[in-house]
Design an enzyme around this catalytic site. Structure first.
Site, PDB file in Angstrom:
ATOM      1  N   ASP A  81       0.825  -1.208   0.000  1.00 47.25           N
ATOM      2  CA  ASP A  81       0.000   0.000   0.000  1.00 47.25           C
ATOM      3  C   ASP A  81       0.860   1.259   0.000  1.00 47.25           C
ATOM      4  O   ASP A  81       2.052   1.224   0.319  1.00 47.25           O
ATOM      5  CB  ASP A  81      -0.946   0.011   1.197  1.00 47.25           C
ATOM      6  CG  ASP A  81      -0.203   0.034   2.534  1.00 47.25           C
ATOM      7  OD1 ASP A  81       0.830  -0.669   2.655  1.00 47.25           O
ATOM      8  OD2 ASP A  81      -0.633   0.748   3.453  1.00 47.25           O
ATOM      9  N   GLU A 143       0.203  -1.219   5.791  1.00 41.92           N
ATOM     10  CA  GLU A 143       1.326  -0.786   6.616  1.00 41.92           C
ATOM     11  C   GLU A 143       1.196   0.701   6.931  1.00 41.92           C
ATOM     12  O   GLU A 143       1.470   1.142   8.047  1.00 41.92           O
ATOM     13  CB  GLU A 143       2.653  -1.068   5.896  1.00 41.92           C
ATOM     14  CG  GLU A 143       3.893  -0.966   6.764  1.00 41.92           C
ATOM     15  CD  GLU A 143       4.484   0.440   6.849  1.00 41.92           C
ATOM     16  OE1 GLU A 143       5.380   0.667   7.680  1.00 41.92           O
ATOM     17  OE2 GLU A 143       4.042   1.316   6.065  1.00 41.92           O
TER      18      GLU A 143
END
Length: 382
Positions: A81, A143
């Site tokens: 991400d 994350e």
């Protein structure tokens, strides 16, 4: 041998796949295909159901080959991400050797530079038929949303002796050998409302109580290993100055490399809140929970020694440091896999000025291969 044009081309391809945190479905499909084509067994865990993100974590495993069968099993981890704004990225390589976006978005080198490096390194291992240990690639979601993917991952998926996160700032050669744990804190002060002009003495201002509590706290840099911060302070209703505010909510955090210091800091913040509430006739609800554990390695730890030798192989200067922030490495250390976080070389991450040198992506791929070689040599020596 690393093919620079192929590696940089793949990096450019990956950053153009939209994957803002919580919306990882497209990049997960692309990565599943790429790692499968390289001969890895690709599995997706059930964390999507827990996190609500666009995909689960991907666990990609390559069996050991040749002399690597006796080497320590290695894990490499990156996240799929990005932060916002990360849609519609248009990367370009400048004459100065830096890759940047067009300035309207981030670049996404955090952490797609690491992903491109792993793909290229694995491709070299396959094409050149090199010996290697078992390699597990763990690609997490969320994350950037507080390590939600790795925190939701069942430790049963991990099968490694040593781990390397490719997800730290700093020049190539940096080794984050320590990072703090973090306690997330939520505080609610409840006072008593009253008309601010008619009978203010009948009210108890939660804003005043909360302010007094914060004034009693030791915040900022507590010591070399510990920090604390109030991130938000809100209550009342905009425009309603005629009402004594009866509720205020604070969001805060505390971090430390030392668990005892962290606990003492959180308790001191709790004490300050409860004392202020008692003094002024209010109530206080104080909630805290551990987001992730700390980790800390000495310079003579086996994983640090192996990393330094690998860096020396490619002419990179090793530099160990203590990070002030958490990463997936914290979580995986907590699950029993000794993991350091390696510098990737990206600059100005989480901004539209983000950039990375193409040569640093290439150098990190060389580091990946050197880590493999050192692990094989370590296994042979044993």
């Amino acid at each position: 041998m690393i093919q620079q044009e192929r590696l940089i081309g793949e990096f450019m391809e990956l950053v153009q796949v939209d994957s803002e945190t919580k919306h990882e479905e497209k990049i997960a499909q692309v990565l599943r295909m790429k790692f499968t084509e390289l001969g890895l067994l690709v599995q997706e865990d059930d964390s999507k159901e827990k996190t609500g993100h666009g995909a689960g974590n991907l666990i990609c495993t390559l069996p050991a080959k040749g002399k690597g069968a006796s080497a320590p099993k290695l894990m490499f981890t990156c996240h799929m991400d990005t932060v916002l704004p990360g849609n519609g990225i248009k990367p370009a390589l400048g004459e100065d050797g830096y890759i940047r976006s067009d300035g309207t978005t981030i670049l996404g080198s955090d952490d797609k530079a690491g992903l491109a490096v792993l793909l290229e390194g694995l491709r070299v291992l396959r094409d050149e038929e090199r010996d290697h240990p078992q390699i597990q690639v763990v690609i997490t979601v969320g994350e950037e949303s507080g390590l939600v993917g790795s925190r939701a991952m069942d430790p049963k998926w991990l099968d490694a002796d040593l781990g390397f996160a490719l997800d730290s700032n700093g020049a190539i050669g940096g080794i984050a050998v320590a990072a703090p744990s973090q306690q997330k804190i939520f505080i609610t002060f409840s006072g008593r409302s009253a008309h601010a002009g008619v009978n203010p003495e009948d009210g108890v201002s939660a804003i005043t109580v909360a302010s007094r509590a914060v004034s009693k706290m030791n915040l900022g840099r507590i010591d070399r290993e510990t920090t604390a911060n109030i991130g938000s302070f809100y209550g009342g209703t905009a425009g309603s100055t005629n009402i004594v505010c009866d509720k205020v909510v604070l969001e805060a955090e505390a971090r430390s490399l030392d668990s005892d210091k962290l606990n003492r800091q959180v308790e001191s913040m709790r004490t300050a809140c409860e004392a202020a509430a008692a003094e002024m006739g209010a109530t206080c609800e104080f909630r805290s929970h551990l987001l992730y554990p700390s980790f800390k390695f000495s310079d003579d730890a086996p994983i640090v020694g192996l990393t330094k030798r690998a860096l020396a192989r490619v002419g990179a200067v090793a530099k160990t440091f203590h990070s002030g922030g958490g990463s997936d490495a914290n979580v995986f250390n907590g699950h029993g896999v000794p993991t350091v976080n390696l510098s990737v070389g990206y600059e100005d991450i989480h901004t539209t000025k983000e950039r990375i040198k193409a040569e640093d992506i290439v150098k990190l791929a060389e580091v990946f291969l050197a880590l493999i070689e050192e692990a094989v040599q370590t296994g042979s020596a044993d």
